[in-house]
Design an enzyme around this catalytic site. Sequence first.
Site, short mmCIF file in Angstrom:
data_model
loop_
_atom_site.label_atom_id
_atom_site.label_comp_id
_atom_site.label_asym_id
_atom_site.label_seq_id
_atom_site.Cartn_x
_atom_site.Cartn_y
_atom_site.Cartn_z
N ASP A 42 -44.59 56.97 79.71
CA ASP A 42 -45.86 57.59 80.06
C ASP A 42 -46.02 57.74 81.57
OD1 ASP A 42 -46.23 54.91 80.60
OD2 ASP A 42 -47.85 54.62 79.14
N SER A 43 -45.09 57.15 82.33
CA SER A 43 -45.05 57.40 83.78
C SER A 43 -44.79 58.86 84.10
CB SER A 43 -43.97 56.52 84.43
OG SER A 43 -42.73 56.65 83.77
N ASP A 81 -42.58 56.41 74.89
CA ASP A 81 -43.81 55.62 75.00
C ASP A 81 -44.89 56.14 74.06
OD1 ASP A 81 -43.59 53.42 76.67
OD2 ASP A 81 -43.94 54.57 78.49
N LYS A 110 -42.05 52.75 72.21
CA LYS A 110 -42.44 51.55 72.95
C LYS A 110 -43.95 51.43 72.96
CE LYS A 110 -41.98 51.27 77.51
NZ LYS A 110 -43.39 51.01 77.95
N GLU A 112 -47.27 49.03 74.40
CA GLU A 112 -47.74 48.00 75.31
C GLU A 112 -48.60 46.97 74.60
OE1 GLU A 112 -49.70 49.29 78.82
OE2 GLU A 112 -48.04 50.52 79.53
N GLU A 179 -42.30 43.34 82.49
CA GLU A 179 -42.56 44.05 83.76
C GLU A 179 -43.33 43.18 84.74
OE1 GLU A 179 -44.39 48.27 85.49
OE2 GLU A 179 -44.19 47.95 83.32
#
Length: 273
Positions: A42-43, A81, A110, A112, A179
Amino acid sequence: MSINNITVFTKGRSPIKMLTCYDYWTARILANSDIDAVLVGDSVAMVMHGHLNTVHADVEMIALHTKAVRSGIGQKFIVADIPFLSHRKSLDTAVYTVEKLMRAGANAVKLEGIDGNETLIKHLVQSGVPVMGHLGLMPQHVNLIGGTHAQCRTNEEAGVLLKNAKELENLGCFSIVLECIPAEIAKHVTDSLSIPTIGIGAGPDTSGQILVLQDMLGMNQEFAPKFLKKYINGAELIQNAIEEFCKEVNSGIYPDASHTYAFHKPTIGSCNQ
């Protein structure tokens, strides 16, 4: 590369090497590299679209970039993501999100955090979707935690992180991104799990490492967190190439004869009447 290949890296094999990838042309380059897997993160909202944080990525954005990466990456493993809030509305909405990402070309997704995600993770794994966890600094929580800074600085926080990591493993996650946490905590978590950990700002003792491709290529000269190593000054190299092009066009050096198509006049034969 398959999920089985990634999982086996925990058993004394070479470290897992991952980079982000958002588009076709960089995917073509990475396809011919020793990278084990790529993340359509998502970056992308920040790197490719200029947003201030990752919360601006949505399902359509991630799916579009995943499809482009799949077109160029060959058989390499793609993790996509799950974007901000797209999995928190309902189980049906979350499954729709994941279905769209997988059909776009992802091999895994992925997610979070863990609080409130337990049912979804278990449901996805039981449905045949490989899930990668993500603990430590979670960029989608930037507004809640007040910025992107290192996490897990106390014994209590370390204990919570280890507990969450073990729970993600028990729910069926095949790996976990750690992270921006202290190296000794990342090592303890890695040693306590049977699934691999992928570190970003988590020291050298995780099962593998991941960086944002544009960051390690030095494309953003202002971005320099402690964990980042810039392998080249990409921004300067590209800027120099552009300036050289402009100079050559202004001076008439480019294009020269070697870059110009010749015109071959057709041969006109004689008329015999």
